[in-house]
Design a protein around this motif. Structure first.
Motif, short mmCIF file in Angstrom:
data_model
loop_
_atom_site.label_atom_id
_atom_site.label_comp_id
_atom_site.label_asym_id
_atom_site.label_seq_id
_atom_site.Cartn_x
_atom_site.Cartn_y
_atom_site.Cartn_z
N THR A 159 0.82 -1.20 0.00
CA THR A 159 0.00 0.00 0.00
C THR A 159 0.86 1.25 0.00
N PHE A 160 0.32 2.31 -0.57
CA PHE A 160 0.98 3.60 -0.52
C PHE A 160 0.78 4.25 0.85
N TYR A 161 -0.14 3.71 1.62
CA TYR A 161 -0.52 4.33 2.89
C TYR A 161 0.07 3.53 4.05
N ASP A 162 -0.74 3.24 5.06
CA ASP A 162 -0.26 2.45 6.18
C ASP A 162 -1.38 1.55 6.68
N TYR A 163 -1.09 0.77 7.71
CA TYR A 163 -2.05 -0.19 8.24
C TYR A 163 -2.51 0.19 9.65
N ASN A 164 -2.31 1.44 10.03
CA ASN A 164 -2.74 1.91 11.35
C ASN A 164 -3.90 2.90 11.25
N ASN A 165 -3.77 3.87 10.37
CA ASN A 165 -4.85 4.82 10.12
C ASN A 165 -6.09 4.09 9.62
N LEU A 166 -7.27 4.46 10.14
CA LEU A 166 -8.49 3.72 9.83
C LEU A 166 -8.80 3.75 8.34
N TRP A 167 -8.78 4.94 7.74
CA TRP A 167 -9.13 5.03 6.32
C TRP A 167 -8.08 4.37 5.44
N HIS A 168 -6.80 4.60 5.74
CA HIS A 168 -5.73 3.97 4.98
C HIS A 168 -5.83 2.45 5.06
N GLY A 169 -6.07 1.94 6.28
CA GLY A 169 -6.17 0.50 6.46
C GLY A 169 -7.36 -0.08 5.73
N LEU A 284 -18.96 13.61 16.49
CA LEU A 284 -17.74 12.84 16.72
C LEU A 284 -16.56 13.81 16.71
N PHE A 285 -16.08 14.14 17.90
CA PHE A 285 -15.04 15.16 18.05
C PHE A 285 -13.65 14.56 17.90
N ARG A 286 -12.70 15.42 17.55
CA ARG A 286 -11.28 15.09 17.51
C ARG A 286 -10.54 15.83 18.60
N VAL A 287 -9.35 15.31 18.92
CA VAL A 287 -8.46 15.98 19.87
C VAL A 287 -7.25 16.46 19.10
N GLY A 288 -6.85 17.72 19.28
CA GLY A 288 -5.66 18.24 18.61
C GLY A 288 -5.96 18.72 17.21
N SER A 289 -5.26 18.16 16.22
CA SER A 289 -5.40 18.62 14.85
C SER A 289 -6.82 18.47 14.35
N ARG A 290 -7.29 19.48 13.62
CA ARG A 290 -8.62 19.52 13.03
C ARG A 290 -9.74 19.33 14.06
N GLN A 344 -11.39 9.14 11.80
CA GLN A 344 -12.51 8.64 12.60
C GLN A 344 -13.80 8.55 11.78
N MET A 345 -13.89 9.31 10.69
CA MET A 345 -15.08 9.28 9.85
C MET A 345 -15.22 7.96 9.08
N THR A 346 -14.14 7.18 9.02
CA THR A 346 -14.19 5.87 8.35
C THR A 346 -15.28 4.99 8.96
#
Length: 460
Positions: A159-169, A284-290, A344-346
């Motif tokens: 993958t061009f992405y990663d296996y930790n981030n929800l959308w990338h995974g 659905l809130f985020r902490v920190g960025s965005r 988190q929107m995934t």
């Protein structure tokens, strides 16, 4: 030949002879193996003519010649670094992938007739440079010296992405979930994970759980001592383009299967739905960025609008401290998802069909983020949800740099303000449309349940 393909060096059994004999000497064992594959009763040491060297009539010699002819190539082909996704991509660039039919993902299946039924062998332990990892094809009777044969199915993912981030995974496992559903629900014995040809040792817990739910078995990743040498796979399915090639119709079917299985795994009713007169709104809130600069003010706007609609209730949640099943449960009880842009929107894939999504961005994304800012709109469309639009903050500090990449980095993790008047009007509109739709779609939900039941039964 890659030195990792074998740790045993043997003197070549081929006698020195005239150059015009070299080609037939090399080709003969390959032809003999092909003859044997067509007629298993044919002995591999069969000599077509007494004039052939006696060396070629010896099975051990033939297999030794085949082993010495194995060529390992870099998993990551740097010749294609300027355009890594073009053609066969830079991952296993010598092998062609294709969809099983129109609208399907692209796969490489090994062994196959196009590769003379050879097995895929991989020598890969480098987590930093994919060009130092390698692959080869080998006949099952003549695997590389000191290699390990791994029986059963293996899923090989790059993958061009990663296996930790929800959308990338999700993007990485989607083609394998589709393959599983389309092939008698066969489950892999193991996964071999790569990012740009670099070895990855595991998945994030959310991604791992979804992969297990979607492919019917525990995720066991090739790692450690097993990955230190050459490993050859009885059967391998390789996906290196994520969901490229998949039609929206096919994606929706896979998301339906994921949702149905995840709900069952988490002990929920497969089809959710709630009461028809109830509207369930989740912030659905985020902490920190965005994250929102003033969460209290934002929550107040939606709570006030919700109070004006009979049967409406609001929940304020942070997904960062929720387990996989808590997130599945939350989304199965959500009709309207309100959230800043982020992984988190995934979780929207676990919502009921035709549920609504409202998305929010900090300043600078519209001008600089490219296609990445639309991924959750595309996901909503593919999963059968209603993406109700995006609100983009126009207020905030301006970028002090001239370079666009530096400016995107500056804006990427900014925080999000609010517009009370616009948020109120937007929320009222979506709430009203949701109320009407939930009443109108009662019969459609019965059809969706039948469809999901059919897909679920197909894998049991």
């Amino acid at each position: 030949m890659n030195p990792n393909s074998t740790s045993v060096e043997q003197k070549s059994p081929i006698p020195k002879c005239s150059s015009f004999l070299f080609l037939p000497i090399i080709l003969t064992p390959i032809i003999l193996l092909q003859l044997q594959s067509l007629n298993p009763s044919l002995p591999i040491s069969f000599c077509p003519s007494p004039s052939f060297s006696s060396h070629l009539c010896n099975q051990t010699t033939l297999l030794s010649m085949l082993r010495h002819s194995i060529t390992f190539l870099p998993l990551k082909d740097l010749r294609f670094s300027h355009n890594p996704t073009a053609g066969n991509t830079w991952f296993m660039s010598s092998l062609h992938d294709s969809p099983d039919s129109v609208g399907e993902p692209y796969y490489i299946r090994l062994p196959s007739t196009s590769t003379n039924n050879r097995l895929l062998c991989i020598s890969a332990s480098d987590p930093h440079d994919g060009s130092r990892n390698s692959y080869a094809l080998a006949y099952p009777e003549a695997l590389p010296y000191n290699s390990t044969f791994l029986p059963g199915f293996t899923f090989v993912s790059d993958t061009f992405y990663d296996y930790n981030n929800l959308w990338h995974g999700l993007a990485a496992i989607l083609p394998f979930a589709q393959w599983h559903a389309a092939n008698g629900c066969a489950s892999p014995e193991r996964w071999f994970l790569f990012h740009w040809g670099e070895v990855r040792k595991g998945m994030g817990m959310w991604v791992r759980t979804l992969a297990e739910v979607s492919t019917g078995g525990k995720v066991r990743v090739v790692e450690g001592g097993e990955a230190a040498g050459v490993v050859c796979f009885e059967e391998a399915v390789v996906a290196r383009r994520n969901d490229v090639g998949m039609s929206n119709e096919r994606k929706e079917e896979v998301y339906d299967l994921m949702k149905s299985r995840a709900r069952i795994y988490c002990g929920l009713e497969r089809n959710g739905g709630g009461n028809l007169g109830e509207i369930r709104m989740t912030l659905l809130f985020r902490v920190g960025s965005r994250s929102f600069k003033n969460e209290t003010a934002v929550a107040g706007v939606f709570e006030r609008e919700c109070e004006r609609v009979e049967g409406c209730r609001v929940r304020l949640v942070r997904s960062s401290n929720l387990t996989f099943c808590e997130q599945v449960t939350l989304m199965s009880e959500t009709d309207i998802l309100i959230s800043p842009h982020g992984a988190q929107m995934t979780n929207m894939i676990f919502m009921d069909k035709s549920s609504s999504v409202m998305e929010f961005f900090p300043k600078g994304w519209l001008e600089l983020a490219g296609g990445g800012q639309y991924v959750f709109r595309w996901l909503a469309d593919s999963a059968g949800m209603r993406h109700e639009g995006q609100w983009r903050d126009s207020e905030g500090e301006s970028c002090p740099f001239d370079d666009k990449d530096q400016c995107f980095t500056f804006y990427k993790d900014g925080t999000i303000g609010h517009d009370e008047a616009f948020f109120s009007q937007w929320a009222a509109q979506v709430l009203q449309e949701t109320k009407v739709r939930k009443l109108k779609d009662a019969s459609k939900k019965k059809n969706n349940r039948a469809s999901q039941q059919g897909m679920h039964n197909a894998c049991h």
